[in-house]
Design a protein around this motif. Sequence first.
Motif, short mmCIF file in Angstrom:
data_model
loop_
_atom_site.label_atom_id
_atom_site.label_comp_id
_atom_site.label_asym_id
_atom_site.label_seq_id
_atom_site.Cartn_x
_atom_site.Cartn_y
_atom_site.Cartn_z
N THR A 93 0.85 -1.18 0.00
CA THR A 93 0.00 0.00 0.00
C THR A 93 0.89 1.24 0.00
O THR A 93 2.06 1.17 0.38
N LYS A 95 1.00 5.68 -1.66
CA LYS A 95 0.41 6.71 -2.52
C LYS A 95 0.11 6.11 -3.88
O LYS A 95 0.96 5.49 -4.51
N SER A 96 -1.10 6.32 -4.34
CA SER A 96 -1.52 5.77 -5.62
C SER A 96 -0.89 6.54 -6.78
O SER A 96 -0.90 7.77 -6.80
N GLY A 100 -2.43 1.75 -11.20
CA GLY A 100 -2.23 0.84 -10.07
C GLY A 100 -0.81 0.79 -9.53
O GLY A 100 -0.49 -0.05 -8.71
N ARG A 101 0.04 1.70 -10.02
CA ARG A 101 1.43 1.73 -9.57
C ARG A 101 1.55 2.61 -8.32
O ARG A 101 0.63 3.30 -7.92
N LEU A 102 2.76 2.61 -7.77
CA LEU A 102 3.08 3.40 -6.57
C LEU A 102 3.47 4.81 -6.99
O LEU A 102 4.37 4.99 -7.81
N SER A 112 5.75 6.92 -12.13
CA SER A 112 5.40 6.20 -10.90
C SER A 112 6.19 4.90 -10.88
O SER A 112 6.88 4.56 -11.83
N GLU A 124 -0.26 -4.95 -8.08
CA GLU A 124 -1.17 -3.81 -7.95
C GLU A 124 -1.21 -3.37 -6.50
O GLU A 124 -1.28 -4.21 -5.59
N LEU A 125 -1.17 -2.06 -6.26
CA LEU A 125 -1.30 -1.55 -4.89
C LEU A 125 -2.62 -2.02 -4.30
O LEU A 125 -3.65 -2.00 -4.97
#
Length: 175
Positions: A93, A95-96, A100-102, A112, A124-125
Amino acid sequence: MKMTKVAIISLLTLSVANIANAADQGNGKVTFSGSIVNAPCSIAPGADDLKVSLGQVSNTLLAAGGEQTAVPFTIDLQNCDDATRHTVTATFTGKSGADGRLGITGEASGASILLRDGSGKKVELGTATDAQILNGTNNSLQFSAALKGDGTTDAPVAVGTGAFTSVANFTLAYP
């Protein structure tokens, strides 16, 4: 006699001064921390606070969704009791970011962080990874990270230069 007493007092004073001087020739402290968890494996010391450097990546590489060469990292588990639980998953988990990446924060923008599991599958986060089999008492969960531009050839996104950081928290589960 007085001279002998003065000499003895002087010697004692110098000895005490030298002892006091030698008593502190450097100091510091050691702080121990951790936690006790209800899990079949322990996370190895240091693996609960990983630092992964993605280096200095060219903005031209990231243009139109380009991606840097992935940087591997592992989450090491130790003292596993694989008799009670046979698999482990990880959920990241943070920051989006795009797709769906970080996400990243700082001066840099337009990119990202793409996380992948040991088989190369995108992570996926907020979604658990595929279960990995525990083999014995020590296990290494393999992952990689790569900076990827947020744009595409059809929908370019400007890539701003500068420093960035990003934090991903992970949670393990033993299904």
